[in-house]
Design a protein around this motif. Structure first.
Motif, mmCIF file in Angstrom:
data_model
loop_
_atom_site.group_PDB
_atom_site.id
_atom_site.type_symbol
_atom_site.label_atom_id
_atom_site.label_comp_id
_atom_site.label_asym_id
_atom_site.label_seq_id
_atom_site.Cartn_x
_atom_site.Cartn_y
_atom_site.Cartn_z
ATOM 1 N N TYR A 38 -16.295 51.272 -3.556
ATOM 2 C CA TYR A 38 -15.410 52.333 -3.076
ATOM 3 C C TYR A 38 -16.176 53.661 -3.135
ATOM 4 C CZ TYR A 38 -11.137 49.534 -2.894
ATOM 5 O OH TYR A 38 -10.171 48.615 -2.557
ATOM 6 N N GLN A 49 -15.309 47.228 -7.167
ATOM 7 C CA GLN A 49 -14.276 46.205 -7.358
ATOM 8 C C GLN A 49 -14.978 44.851 -7.384
ATOM 9 O OE1 GLN A 49 -11.256 46.886 -8.043
ATOM 10 N NE2 GLN A 49 -10.228 44.912 -7.974
ATOM 11 N N ARG A 84 -7.163 57.943 -5.772
ATOM 12 C CA ARG A 84 -8.393 57.203 -5.521
ATOM 13 C C ARG A 84 -8.658 57.083 -4.028
ATOM 14 N NH1 ARG A 84 -10.768 56.584 -9.834
ATOM 15 N NH2 ARG A 84 -9.572 56.203 -11.725
ATOM 16 N N TYR A 87 -10.716 52.219 0.666
ATOM 17 C CA TYR A 87 -11.930 51.436 0.892
ATOM 18 C C TYR A 87 -12.536 51.831 2.244
ATOM 19 C CZ TYR A 87 -14.859 47.238 1.398
ATOM 20 O OH TYR A 87 -15.902 46.359 1.558
ATOM 21 N N GLU A 106 -9.968 43.938 -0.134
ATOM 22 C CA GLU A 106 -11.247 44.329 0.460
ATOM 23 C C GLU A 106 -11.806 43.249 1.386
ATOM 24 O OE1 GLU A 106 -10.473 46.280 -3.402
ATOM 25 O OE2 GLU A 106 -10.709 44.161 -2.843
ATOM 26 N N THR A 120 -9.161 49.338 6.475
ATOM 27 C CA THR A 120 -9.293 49.829 5.107
ATOM 28 C C THR A 120 -8.260 49.138 4.240
ATOM 29 O OG1 THR A 120 -9.407 51.813 3.716
ATOM 30 C CG2 THR A 120 -7.696 51.759 5.408
ATOM 31 N N CYS A 122 -6.147 49.849 0.108
ATOM 32 C CA CYS A 122 -6.071 50.599 -1.148
ATOM 33 C C CYS A 122 -6.373 49.685 -2.330
ATOM 34 C CB CYS A 122 -4.709 51.257 -1.312
ATOM 35 S SG CYS A 122 -3.333 50.108 -1.273
ATOM 36 N N GLY A 123 -6.641 48.396 -2.061
ATOM 37 C CA GLY A 123 -7.061 47.478 -3.116
ATOM 38 C C GLY A 123 -6.041 46.444 -3.500
ATOM 39 N N THR A 131 -3.407 55.740 -4.857
ATOM 40 C CA THR A 131 -4.404 55.937 -3.803
ATOM 41 C C THR A 131 -4.076 57.166 -2.960
ATOM 42 O OG1 THR A 131 -4.789 53.551 -3.687
ATOM 43 C CG2 THR A 131 -5.547 54.853 -1.825
#
Length: 725
Positions: A38, A49, A84, A87, A106, A120, A122-123, A131
């Motif tokens: 990231y 990650q 945060r 990605y 991801e 993208t 945010c995880g 995020t």
């Protein structure tokens, strides 16, 4: 990042991850199988990650980051403002038009990008609230969720968070798209080879219909929760006050519907509902039990030296336990080993034993229980519980009364024996109604405690801690009256030391101990490496301790070796080159102190049992010529290699021509009390017999009993002056 830099992050994070998993009793990560970076808007790295394959076959994810000094730490760095990064953020910022596909993870984002889309994430579902979604300002956002309930919840959270940010938001209808279970974009692409980004954007979509400001049935919400919701816009932490969280958790436990209403109302107030989910979920019974059984140890804040820690552990153990110096050092090293045992390929047992009761065995066991990592003490354990406990908790097992529950328990002995080498530390059992074969680990530190010797196979895999009665002047303070803070401090220092030592030990080469046989070398190797880490002085002391401890244990040969010793003595005493089976058995049973005269529950060993025992060494009775008769018997030549293999001691890797004496070639006994001038004296053994060249008659038929033995034998000297019995 370069491949080498990424490999460094993976290696350091995996080491800390394994340590954390063992502390919490969770499955250990075996290998990093995914790595995503990231980046911030300026291209600097925010965090990594990582995905790992666990020992139980499942997968798990952990973030990691590097400090300004380059040190890798598990977790995320302090959260930036306003949150945060997404990605692939730099790539997203370079995009000027077209929809942005927002995925749940991801890997899915990478797959979407491979189809030519701007993608993208945010995880995951739990990262939405933390995020920064502002880079999506003005974009058309298409959410491609996973098909499971978590994916649905994640898409709902994203829709709520993107209100007023994105130009438009739509969600791909995964049901209409033919996805189910845990399907994600990877499975969809697999079913549609040749698909493009345009095909993804052509999938059916639904538009969310947020209703800002409308509460979700506030009349059914607890009063304290309603008041907190009213103040959420002015006080973002209102819902996270302890009393409010307690009320929400209680409502969630009583009715899931009530919690759904609270969650929906909180979502409309832009509350991080993922965080709310985590803080109000019911504590799993297993996790609660783990927390009670294995309290989390907070590592010591200051650096911990290996030498200083070892010296302090030796002093602490000696303070409470009457034990010879070699045993004290071995116990201290085993304590340290239990905290870093995953750095090794060998996991020896620690065997606390004494010839009689009241020698302090239980005291030493309780001292170890206060010091080792994740101690799990038991006075008895079934085979099924043993391997399940190891698989579930990865504890240091401390088993008292081992002389009673292991005596006639072959299965338990086999399970304990299987844990010596990492490669073979597994057993397979069937599970469930469908009897599914399941693999269980037996790899963990173990301590056995009891009176007397255990089975030879267990002794052979042990670090021996031999206790004795205290002398009148050897008084020790009561362990029960010791301060809990003392042991807490020691565990804290051990935890801090282990974090660094785990990596250092994996790159250290063990120093062999002169005089130890191969299995003893294996068992002592982890302890010797820890001593090497403490410095040359401690390594020398550990070497002498090993020579003394294993030297004492080698004084008592196994029953098979004792039989060979007595047979060799018969040939030498009678000065013969061959002997009938019945005559050999008669001479062996003539010694009232030998075990053979009481072998059969008070009755002498039989010729058949002798043959069966010797067959384990590859020696079998055959027809021997005595006069005009060929009774069953043995020739001295048959034992030549066997005597050399099992009765000759090993010294510095070479076989000696002398017979086995006090122990396997230890040349110094600085720890021994019964020595002169600090040197252990080893007397020479018997001179080897000179074998003659007398020939026998081969008979390949198996012996069937005493009736096959000749009752008479003639005596006639051979070329060397020996007679035949």
């Amino acid at each position: 990042m370069t491949p080498d830099e990424m490999a460094f992050v993976e290696r350091e994070a995996l080491r800390q991850w394994q340590w954390s998993a063992r502390q919490q009793g969770r499955p250990l990560p075996e290998k990093i199988t995914g790595h995503w970076v990231y980046e911030n808007a300026d291209g600097s790295i925010d965090h990594h990650q990582l995905r790992a394959r666990l020992a139980n076959g499942e997968k798990d994810y952990r973030p990691a980051f590097q400090t300004t000094k380059g040190k890798v730490k598990l977790g995320k760095p302090p959260a930036p403002t306003p949150g945060r990064p997404l990605y692939r953020l730099p790539e997203l910022l370079r995009s000027t038009s077209g929809p942005v596909v927002l995925c749940e993870g991801e890997k899915c984002a990478d797959i979407a990008r491979g189809l030519g889309l701007t993608a993208t994430t945010c995880g995951g579902a739990s990262s939405v609230g933390g995020t920064d979604l502002s880079p999506l300002q003005g974009f058309e956002v298409v959410i491609f969720p996973d098909a499971d309930p978590v994916g649905t919840g994640c898409s709902d959270d994203l829709c709520a968070a993107l209100v007023g940010v994105a130009a438009s938001v739509s969600v791909i209808d995964v049901v209409v798209a033919g996805m189910a279970g845990k399907d994600d974009i990877e499975q969809w692409v697999g079913r549609h080879p040749g698909a493009t980004g345009a095909d993804v954007l052509a999938l059916p979509r639904v538009k969310p219909k947020p209703e800002p400001g409308q509460s979700a049935e506030p009349d059914v919400l607890p009063l304290i929760v309603r008041k907190a919701l009213e103040h959420t816009r002015d006080d973002p932490g209102a819902l996270f006050e302890p009393d409010v969280l307690a009320a929400i958790a209680k409502a969630r436990a009583v009715s899931e519907a009530s919690y759904v209403r609270i969650r929906e109302a909180a979502k409309q107030q832009k509350v991080r509902v993922g965080r709310l989910d985590k803080l109000t979920e019911e504590v799993d019974d297993d996790e609660a039990m783990n927390a009670a059984m294995f309290p989390v140890v907070v590592p010591w804040t200051a650096p911990v030296s290996t030498a200083d820690l070892l010296a302090h552990l030796v002093a602490v153990i000696h303070r409470f336990v009457v034990l010879d110096p070699a045993g004290v050092l071995a116990a201290a090293l085993f304590v340290m080993y239990s905290w870093v045992f995953d750095a090794f390929e060998v996991s020896p047992l620690a065997h606390i034993h004494s010839p009689v009761k009241r020698c302090g065995k239980t005291t030493l066991l309780m001292v170890l229980a206060r010091l080792v990592c994740r101690a799990l003490a038991a006075s008895n354990i079934t085979p099924a519980a043993l391997f399940r406990a190891v698989e579930k908790w990865q504890p240091t097992l401390l088993m008292d009364e081992a002389d009673s529950f292991l005596r006639d328990n072959d299965e338990a002995r086999g399970l304990i024996n299987s844990g010596l080498y990492r490669e073979t530390a597994f057993v397979i059992r069937t599970e469930g109604d469908d009897h599914k074969p399941t693999r269980f680990r037996t790899w963990s530190p173990k301590v056995l405690c009891g009176i007397g010797k255990l089975a030879d196979t267990i002794e052979d895999r042990s670090v021996p801690l031999r206790m004795r009665r205290a002398l009148p002047g050897e008084k020790r303070p009561r362990l029960r009256q010791s301060s809990p803070e003392l042991w807490e401090e020691e565990r804290s220092k051990l935890a801090a030391w282990a974090e660094v030592a785990l990596y250092e030990l994996k790159h250290l080469h063990p120093r062999p101990v002169p005089g130890l046989h191969d299995r003893a070398q294996d068992c002592w190797e982890p302890l010797q490496m820890i001593a090497q880490l403490a410095g040359d002085d401690w390594a020398d002391k550990a070497e002498l301790a090993a020579q003394e401890l294993y030297g004492i244990e080698e004084d008592a040969p196994t029953i098979g070796v004792e039989l060979l010793q007595d047979i060799k003595a018969v040939f030498a005493h009678e000065n013969v080159s061959k002997v009938q089976s019945a005559r050999l058995m008669e001479l062996l049973n003539a010694d009232p102190e030998a075990p053979w005269c009481l072998w059969n529950r008070g009755k002498p060993m039989t010729v058949r049992q002798l043959a069966r025992k010797l067959s384990e060494f590859g020696v079998r009775p055959k027809g021997i010529r005595i006069g005009d008769k060929t009774p069953k018997g043995y020739e001295l030549d048959q034992f030549e290699e066997v005597f050399a293999y099992y009765l000759a001691p090993v010294e510095n890797g070479e076989r000696s021509a002398t017979s086995q004496q006090s122990h396997n070639g230890a040349t110094s006994g600085r720890f021994l009390s019964a020595t002169q001038n600090g040197v252990l004296h080893i007397e020479n053994g018997q001179k080897p017999l000179v074998h003659n060249d007398c020939c026998g008659v081969a008979d390949e038929k198996p012996e069937k009993g005493h009736e096959r033995d000749s009752e008479a034998a003639s005596e006639r000297p051979d070329a060397c002056g020996r007679v035949e019995l």
